[in-house]
Design a protein around this motif. Structure first.
Motif, PDB file in Angstrom:
ATOM      1  N   GLN A 166      13.956  46.258 106.659  1.00  0.00           N
ATOM      2  CA  GLN A 166      14.067  44.618 106.630  1.00  0.00           C
ATOM      3  C   GLN A 166      14.722  44.264 105.409  1.00  0.00           C
ATOM      4  OE1 GLN A 166      10.004  43.584 107.413  1.00  0.00           O
ATOM      5  NE2 GLN A 166      10.151  43.320 109.481  1.00  0.00           N
ATOM      6  N   GLY A 167      14.677  45.256 104.298  1.00  0.00           N
ATOM      7  CA  GLY A 167      15.065  44.788 103.254  1.00  0.00           C
ATOM      8  C   GLY A 167      14.051  44.343 102.074  1.00  0.00           C
ATOM      9  N   VAL A 168      13.952  44.982 100.881  1.00  0.00           N
ATOM     10  CA  VAL A 168      13.075  44.565 100.003  1.00  0.00           C
ATOM     11  C   VAL A 168      13.518  44.418  98.574  1.00  0.00           C
ATOM     12  CG1 VAL A 168      10.578  45.036  98.984  1.00  0.00           C
ATOM     13  CG2 VAL A 168      11.318  45.824 101.418  1.00  0.00           C
ATOM     14  N   THR A 219      18.674  51.857  96.745  1.00  0.00           N
ATOM     15  CA  THR A 219      19.915  52.009  97.385  1.00  0.00           C
ATOM     16  C   THR A 219      20.102  53.671  97.671  1.00  0.00           C
ATOM     17  OG1 THR A 219      21.292  52.492  95.332  1.00  0.00           O
ATOM     18  CG2 THR A 219      20.809  50.258  96.053  1.00  0.00           C
ATOM     19  N   SER A 220      21.028  53.819  98.734  1.00  0.00           N
ATOM     20  CA  SER A 220      21.293  55.161  99.034  1.00  0.00           C
ATOM     21  C   SER A 220      22.420  55.999  98.211  1.00  0.00           C
ATOM     22  CB  SER A 220      21.316  55.309 100.614  1.00  0.00           C
ATOM     23  OG  SER A 220      22.705  54.473 100.863  1.00  0.00           O
ATOM     24  N   ASP A 221      22.805  55.263  97.511  1.00  0.00           N
ATOM     25  CA  ASP A 221      24.221  55.932  96.608  1.00  0.00           C
ATOM     26  C   ASP A 221      23.651  57.185  95.657  1.00  0.00           C
ATOM     27  OD1 ASP A 221      24.059  54.691  93.495  1.00  0.00           O
ATOM     28  OD2 ASP A 221      23.394  53.051  94.958  1.00  0.00           O
ATOM     29  N   ARG A 257      20.622  60.247  91.082  1.00  0.00           N
ATOM     30  CA  ARG A 257      20.729  60.812  89.789  1.00  0.00           C
ATOM     31  C   ARG A 257      19.934  60.134  88.980  1.00  0.00           C
ATOM     32  NH1 ARG A 257      26.321  61.133  90.751  1.00  0.00           N
ATOM     33  NH2 ARG A 257      26.509  59.223  89.413  1.00  0.00           N
ATOM     34  N   GLU A 258      19.845  58.766  88.848  1.00  0.00           N
ATOM     35  CA  GLU A 258      18.782  58.235  87.780  1.00  0.00           C
ATOM     36  C   GLU A 258      17.290  58.466  88.339  1.00  0.00           C
ATOM     37  OE1 GLU A 258      19.496  55.657  85.270  1.00  0.00           O
ATOM     38  OE2 GLU A 258      21.019  57.228  85.282  1.00  0.00           O
ATOM     39  N   LEU A 259      17.161  58.590  89.607  1.00  0.00           N
ATOM     40  CA  LEU A 259      15.591  58.851  89.845  1.00  0.00           C
ATOM     41  C   LEU A 259      15.295  60.252  89.581  1.00  0.00           C
ATOM     42  CD1 LEU A 259      15.460  57.492  93.222  1.00  0.00           C
ATOM     43  CD2 LEU A 259      13.799  57.020  91.450  1.00  0.00           C
ATOM     44  N   GLU A 260      16.094  61.229  89.605  1.00  0.00           N
ATOM     45  CA  GLU A 260      15.784  62.700  89.024  1.00  0.00           C
ATOM     46  C   GLU A 260      15.773  62.665  87.662  1.00  0.00           C
ATOM     47  OE1 GLU A 260      14.771  65.083  91.164  1.00  0.00           O
ATOM     48  OE2 GLU A 260      14.890  63.439  92.671  1.00  0.00           O
ATOM     49  N   LEU A 318      13.498  51.552  90.645  1.00  0.00           N
ATOM     50  CA  LEU A 318      14.601  52.251  91.443  1.00  0.00           C
ATOM     51  C   LEU A 318      13.915  52.375  92.889  1.00  0.00           C
ATOM     52  CD1 LEU A 318      15.910  54.787  89.187  1.00  0.00           C
ATOM     53  CD2 LEU A 318      17.314  52.687  89.770  1.00  0.00           C
ATOM     54  N   LEU A 319      12.678  52.158  93.107  1.00  0.00           N
ATOM     55  CA  LEU A 319      11.966  52.182  94.437  1.00  0.00           C
ATOM     56  C   LEU A 319      11.639  51.146  94.978  1.00  0.00           C
ATOM     57  CD1 LEU A 319       9.875  55.455  93.417  1.00  0.00           C
ATOM     58  CD2 LEU A 319      12.085  55.453  94.571  1.00  0.00           C
ATOM     59  N   VAL A 320      11.485  51.160  96.367  1.00  0.00           N
ATOM     60  CA  VAL A 320      10.888  49.716  96.940  1.00  0.00           C
ATOM     61  C   VAL A 320       9.972  50.417  98.180  1.00  0.00           C
ATOM     62  CG1 VAL A 320      12.838  48.283  96.913  1.00  0.00           C
ATOM     63  CG2 VAL A 320      12.818  50.121  98.970  1.00  0.00           C
ATOM     64  N   PRO A 321       9.207  49.534  98.651  1.00  0.00           N
ATOM     65  CA  PRO A 321       7.914  50.370  99.622  1.00  0.00           C
ATOM     66  C   PRO A 321       8.891  50.885 100.864  1.00  0.00           C
ATOM     67  CG  PRO A 321       7.309  48.107  98.919  1.00  0.00           C
ATOM     68  CD  PRO A 321       8.598  48.446  98.339  1.00  0.00           C
ATOM     69  N   ALA A 322       8.432  52.044 101.457  1.00  0.00           N
ATOM     70  CA  ALA A 322       9.108  52.420 102.587  1.00  0.00           C
ATOM     71  C   ALA A 322       8.803  51.874 103.785  1.00  0.00           C
ATOM     72  CB  ALA A 322       8.490  54.072 102.708  1.00  0.00           C
ATOM     73  N   ALA A 323       7.588  50.998 103.978  1.00  0.00           N
ATOM     74  CA  ALA A 323       7.181  50.199 105.060  1.00  0.00           C
ATOM     75  C   ALA A 323       8.357  48.935 105.166  1.00  0.00           C
ATOM     76  CB  ALA A 323       5.845  49.945 104.866  1.00  0.00           C
ATOM     77  N   GLY A 324       8.704  48.584 103.866  1.00  0.00           N
ATOM     78  CA  GLY A 324       9.629  47.272 104.105  1.00  0.00           C
ATOM     79  C   GLY A 324      11.010  47.783 104.189  1.00  0.00           C
ATOM     80  N   ALA A 325      11.785  48.965 103.985  1.00  0.00           N
ATOM     81  CA  ALA A 325      12.856  49.060 103.602  1.00  0.00           C
ATOM     82  C   ALA A 325      13.852  48.842 104.682  1.00  0.00           C
ATOM     83  CB  ALA A 325      13.012  50.563 103.180  1.00  0.00           C
TER      84      ALA A 325
END
Length: 306
Positions: free
Chosen positions: A291-293, A201-203, A208-211, A282-289
């Protein structure tokens, strides 16, 4: 046994396989060391310290180990040297022992181990052939890489057969350089893997969690995994032989209690994979983002219909 440098195969493969779990692949690259800890406790694999910077002669346990290998026909004459033979006065600081790791660090055994793992992943998640190949390569990459750092075998079960050793860890002054090389071996493909992903998600909370978990991952990797081998291990050897009664407390001299310490240490390196898993979910493949993954178990992903 390179430490975090073994993750090079995992991050690289996961960067090109959107469905692959980087945590699973990292764990598989660490499997040889995990088996080394177990086989040491079981007496299947043995090692005996002889450090030129620490002792003038090897402890009794190491002497007996060498005698056993000679009797069993697994002493490599011309490659293994007795104290004083051709000026040999002991091993370097980072890998200061005669070792038999012909099971855990054999390409053959790791290839065999990969088969049931691939079968399980196919049965549970119907993984593609490319993912199966990544699992196979992650398993065998450990002994292949360790042939450069210390030694490993192509075939299992006999230290005198198909052993390959370039022994970079025997060059003590290379220690700081190899430390930096290992970190780069892990960090550069790690960044490549990150570039193949986007946050789920872009929130701001996700950011913060990723960092937070990225910081924890590298803190554990450097201060525990790497430091335990490159710094704590030589210091512990020095402390035992400087202050503890000898030969009762001859650390690393083919005895069960020191094998237990070493096993606990190499098994504890898995702790670094927990924060990596927190990053992964917390991550998804950039190629499918676009369309939703959606993240599912074992790191596999399925597309969500728009």
């Amino acid at each position: 046994m390179a430490i975090v440098g073994h993750w090079i195969a995992s991050f690289f493969a996961a960067a090109f396989l959107p469905e692959a779990s980087v945590v699973l692949l990292c764990k598989l690259t660490m499997l040889s060391d995990a088996l080394f800890g177990l086989f040491g406790l079981l007496g299947i694999e043995r090692f005996g310290i002889y450090a030129h910077w620490l002792m003038s002669t090897p402890p009794p346990g190491t002497v007996k180990l060498v005698e056993d290998w000679k009797r069993e026909g697994v002493w490599l004459q011309g490659e293994d040297f007795m104290p004083g033979e051709q000026g040999f006065g002991g091993f370097g600081a980072l890998f200061a022992a005669y070792v038999d790791i012909s099971w855990s660090h054999s390409v053959q055994l790791m290839a065999i181990v990969s088969i049931p793992i691939v079968a399980f992943m196919w049965a549970m998640y119907r993984i593609r052939a490319k993912y199966a190949l990544a699992i196979f390569f992650a398993c065998i990459s450990h002994p292949l890489l360790d042939m450069v750092f210390h030694d490993a075998n192509f075939l299992m079960g006999n230290r005198a057969r198909t052993r390959v050793s370039y022994n970079l860890w025997q060059i003590t002054w290379l220690g700081p350089i190899l430390f930096a090389v290992e970190v780069l071996m892990a960090y550069l493909p790690y960044k490549m893997w990150l570039r193949s992903k986007v946050p789920i998600t872009s929130d701001e909370n996700t950011a913060r969690e990723l960092e937070k978990w990225k910081g924890i991952f590298w803190k554990i990797s450097l201060t525990h995994n790497m430091a335990s081998w490159y710094i704590a291990s030589p210091v512990m050897q020095w402390a035992f032989y400087r202050f503890a009664p000898q030969p009762e407390f001859a650390f690393g001299a083919d005895n069960l209690w020191s094998n237990a310490i070493i096993a606990a240490t190499v098994w504890s390196w898995t702790l670094a994979l927990y924060p990596l898993r927190r990053i992964e979910v917390l991550l998804v493949p950039a190629a499918g983002a676009a369309q939703g993954v959606k993240d599912v178990e074992a790191g596999a992903y399925v597309k969500i219909a728009a």
